[in-house]
Write a protein that holds these residues in place. Structure first.
Motif, short mmCIF file in Angstrom:
data_model
loop_
_atom_site.label_atom_id
_atom_site.label_comp_id
_atom_site.label_asym_id
_atom_site.label_seq_id
_atom_site.Cartn_x
_atom_site.Cartn_y
_atom_site.Cartn_z
N SER A 17 19.12 -24.21 -41.69
CA SER A 17 19.83 -24.11 -40.43
C SER A 17 19.18 -23.10 -39.50
O SER A 17 18.60 -22.13 -39.90
CB SER A 17 21.28 -23.70 -40.69
OG SER A 17 21.33 -22.45 -41.32
N GLU A 18 19.33 -23.35 -38.23
CA GLU A 18 18.84 -22.43 -37.21
C GLU A 18 19.92 -22.31 -36.14
O GLU A 18 20.80 -23.14 -35.99
CB GLU A 18 17.53 -22.92 -36.58
CG GLU A 18 16.37 -22.96 -37.57
CD GLU A 18 15.10 -23.43 -36.91
OE1 GLU A 18 15.15 -23.78 -35.73
OE2 GLU A 18 14.05 -23.45 -37.58
N GLY A 19 19.84 -21.28 -35.34
CA GLY A 19 20.82 -21.08 -34.29
C GLY A 19 21.42 -19.70 -34.37
O GLY A 19 21.31 -19.01 -35.36
N ASP A 20 22.14 -19.32 -33.32
CA ASP A 20 22.67 -17.97 -33.24
C ASP A 20 24.18 -17.90 -33.48
O ASP A 20 24.73 -16.83 -33.58
CB ASP A 20 22.36 -17.35 -31.87
CG ASP A 20 20.86 -17.23 -31.67
OD1 ASP A 20 20.16 -16.93 -32.65
OD2 ASP A 20 20.42 -17.42 -30.52
N GLU A 21 24.87 -19.05 -33.51
CA GLU A 21 26.32 -19.02 -33.65
C GLU A 21 26.72 -18.84 -35.10
O GLU A 21 26.05 -19.32 -36.01
CB GLU A 21 26.92 -20.33 -33.13
CG GLU A 21 26.69 -20.55 -31.65
CD GLU A 21 27.42 -21.79 -31.18
OE1 GLU A 21 28.66 -21.81 -31.26
OE2 GLU A 21 26.77 -22.74 -30.75
N ARG A 360 25.52 -15.66 -39.71
CA ARG A 360 25.13 -15.65 -38.30
C ARG A 360 23.81 -16.38 -38.04
O ARG A 360 23.28 -16.34 -36.94
CB ARG A 360 25.03 -14.21 -37.80
CG ARG A 360 26.35 -13.46 -37.88
CD ARG A 360 26.22 -12.02 -37.43
NE ARG A 360 27.48 -11.30 -37.59
CZ ARG A 360 28.51 -11.36 -36.73
NH1 ARG A 360 28.38 -12.11 -35.65
NH2 ARG A 360 29.61 -10.71 -36.95
N ASN A 361 23.30 -17.05 -39.08
CA ASN A 361 22.07 -17.83 -38.92
C ASN A 361 20.87 -16.99 -38.52
O ASN A 361 19.94 -17.49 -37.88
CB ASN A 361 22.26 -18.94 -37.88
CG ASN A 361 22.84 -20.20 -38.49
OD1 ASN A 361 22.63 -20.48 -39.67
ND2 ASN A 361 23.59 -20.94 -37.71
N VAL A 362 20.87 -15.70 -38.88
CA VAL A 362 19.71 -14.87 -38.60
C VAL A 362 18.54 -15.32 -39.45
O VAL A 362 17.42 -15.45 -38.97
CB VAL A 362 20.04 -13.38 -38.86
CG1 VAL A 362 18.80 -12.51 -38.63
CG2 VAL A 362 21.19 -12.92 -37.97
N PHE A 363 18.80 -15.54 -40.74
CA PHE A 363 17.79 -16.06 -41.66
C PHE A 363 18.43 -17.14 -42.52
O PHE A 363 19.65 -17.19 -42.69
CB PHE A 363 17.25 -14.95 -42.58
CG PHE A 363 16.51 -13.86 -41.88
CD1 PHE A 363 15.35 -14.11 -41.17
CD2 PHE A 363 16.99 -12.56 -41.92
CE1 PHE A 363 14.67 -13.10 -40.52
CE2 PHE A 363 16.32 -11.53 -41.28
CZ PHE A 363 15.16 -11.81 -40.56
#
Length: 519
Positions: A17-21, A360-363
């Motif tokens: 997954s990627e993204g900031d939400e 939080r999808n940071v990594f």
């Protein structure tokens, strides 16, 4: 509750997954404070505190049990290289006064090494069977009985020592036999209890009890030895384990569905987020695919490497404090315990940070596990080497030992919970496998330490620290290359396979329709 980024509260996050939400709405998650899952983590943590107290108390008590650290006279070379005695201890021997009629024994360093490693001979045997049965039936009974059996046997330690070192060796091996099921049972329970976005903090909090138990047991053992005599150590800690087992069987259930005090909101949240992976794995397991799984072998090898340093310090640090730095028994216990306080705090903190990064999808999960594994293995290796070159400086030695064990707590949110990432349903069984291999250093490391340090020299201990550091670095690099946080294909449930096949067929049908429209 669908999310714009494709996630829902009813599904585990993808590793890619990627993204900031955030992956789930904050208000959709029942609060952790005083929740059933948090209470379970706290009770588990207390249980593992008892477990490790039962495991390490012999390390300190050994100093009181033997009449001298090594009855064989040391040669002039050993005396020349050893650190000077502390002020006030120049005219004292390695023995100290205990209550009247407290027995002591003439065990050389080799015998002590075998007795310290005896626990792990039994511990190796029950890891895999315990994980397999806990994954099928649930972990409550196995974890509770594991602690109870170990505690009950601990009560017999003074009697076994009186009969001789062979009897004590056998008893310690039986204690390991009972305790071997505890960690696999813990992981099997979290496969049914831990929501995917809370795995790091819940499992890290549970496992952190090991460090906290060592922190409490080492100074308490020293104090009890000096005031009540070393036999009281095993009576007190054994009784504590029996009392904990009583609370465990009264308060704990195998899964949220059978828990009598859990709220409906929390039960639904846990069941929906875990999904079909929260069920037992049945009698059959995909043994061959597991044997060929590179991510699983990455966990196995990395845990073996990390545990070499951990068990070296756990079993031999009190001896180092006594033989080289010449701390008295009470100071020995406190200073040997100090590193584990830092390890406990760092483990709990790392679990919370790891979950936050994932949520939080940071990594991705894979990156998070590798990041915390590298931190928890490379930094301890550096500080271990520094210990070897601290010479007779008590301040530097204690500082570097504390930093080594403290930073090692980061791996609690890395490789040590990675089984539940790659195969949630089989997490207990996999932990049994990885912990079996990971326990082998517990057998070999004390024996190797005894071999390197038979002359009680700084040079010998420097070899001990260099070997442990080198093995740690090798394991960290291996996991960085081959580790993974993705659920492996052989770990999918029938429901997931059917859903995947359905999605594949649907995609193929849509492609065919689009192709027909174009033509």
């Amino acid at each position: 509750m669908p999310r714009p980024n494709g996630y829902s509260i009813n599904s585990a996050p993808s590793d890619d997954s990627e993204g900031d939400e955030p992956l789930i709405e904050t208000d959709a998650v029942p609060p952790q404070c005083c929740s059933a899952r948090f209470n379970l983590a706290v009770l588990m943590s207390l249980g593992f505190s008892v477990v490790y107290a039962l495991r390490v108390n012999l390390s300190v008590a050994m100093v009181a049990m033997v009449n001298t650290t090594d009855p064989t006279p040391v040669d002039n070379r050993s005396i020349f290289h050893a650190c000077p005695l502390l002020p006030g201890r120049e005219n004292t021997s390695n023995t100290f006064q205990q209550p009247e009629r407290t027995p002591q024994y003439l065990w050389d360093s080799e015998t002590q090494g075998w007795l310290l490693g005896a626990f792990f001979f039994g511990y190796l045997i029950t890891q895999i069977p315990g994980g397999y049965l806990a994954g099928h039936y649930g972990g409550r009974v196995f974890l509770g009985l594991g602690v109870l059996i170990t505690a009950a046997l601990t009560l017999l330690t003074p009697l076994a020592a009186q009969f001789g070192s062979y009897w004590l060796f056998a008893l310690r091996a039986l204690e390991g036999f009972g305790e071997g099921v505890t960690f696999p049972a813990m992981m099997a329970m979290w496969a049914r209890w831990a929501p995917p976005l809370e795995r790091s903090r819940l499992i890290s909090l549970s496992g952190s009890g090991a460090n906290f138990g060592a922190f409490l047991a080492l100074p308490l053992t020293s104090y009890i030895c000096q005031t009540l005599g070393w036999p009281a150590v095993f009576y007190i800690f054994g009784a504590a384990g029996c009392v904990w087992s009583l609370f465990w069987f009264i308060l704990v259930s195998d899964d949220p569905q059978t828990h009598r005090r859990i709220s409906k909101e929390e039960r639904d949240y846990i069941i929906n987020t875990i999904g079909s992976q929260g069920t037992g794995h049945g009698w059959s397991v995909p043994v061959l695919p597991m044997m060929l799984s590179v991510p699983l072998w990455a966990i196995i090898i990395t845990q073996m490497c990390s545990n070499w340093a951990y068990y070296t310090l756990l079993t031999s640090l009190p001896t180092y404090m006594n033989d080289i730095l010449h701390f008295d028994l009470q100071s020995n216990g406190f200073l040997s315990a100090l590193p584990y306080l830092g390890g406990w705090l760092f483990t709990v903190l790392s679990g919370a940070i790891a979950d936050s990064l994932i949520e939080r999808n940071v990594f991705s999960i894979t990156i998070v596990r590798k990041l915390f594994t590298l931190t928890g293995m490379l930094l301890p290796a550096v500080f271990l080497v520094a210990v070897g070159y601290s010479g007779c400086s008590h301040i530097l030695t204690v500082t570097f030992l504390t930093l080594s064990t403290t930073t090692g707590g980061a791996s609690g949110a890395g490789v040590f919970i990675n089984q539940i990432d790659i195969a949630p349903r089989y997490a207990g069984f996999l932990l049994g496998i990885t912990n079996t291999f990971g326990t082998m250093p517990g057998v070999v490391a004390p024996i190797a330490t005894g071999y390197f340090t038979e002359d009680h020299t700084l040079e010998g201990w420097r070899k001990v620290f260099w070997v442990a550091a080198g093995i740690n670095i090798g394991g960290a690099l291996f996991f960085a290359i081959f580790g993974s946080g993705k659920i492996q294909p052989w770990a999918d449930t029938e429901e997931q396979r059917a859903e995947a096949e359905k999605n594949t067929n649907r995609s193929n049908s849509e492609c065919q329709q689009q192709h027909a429209t174009v033509t």
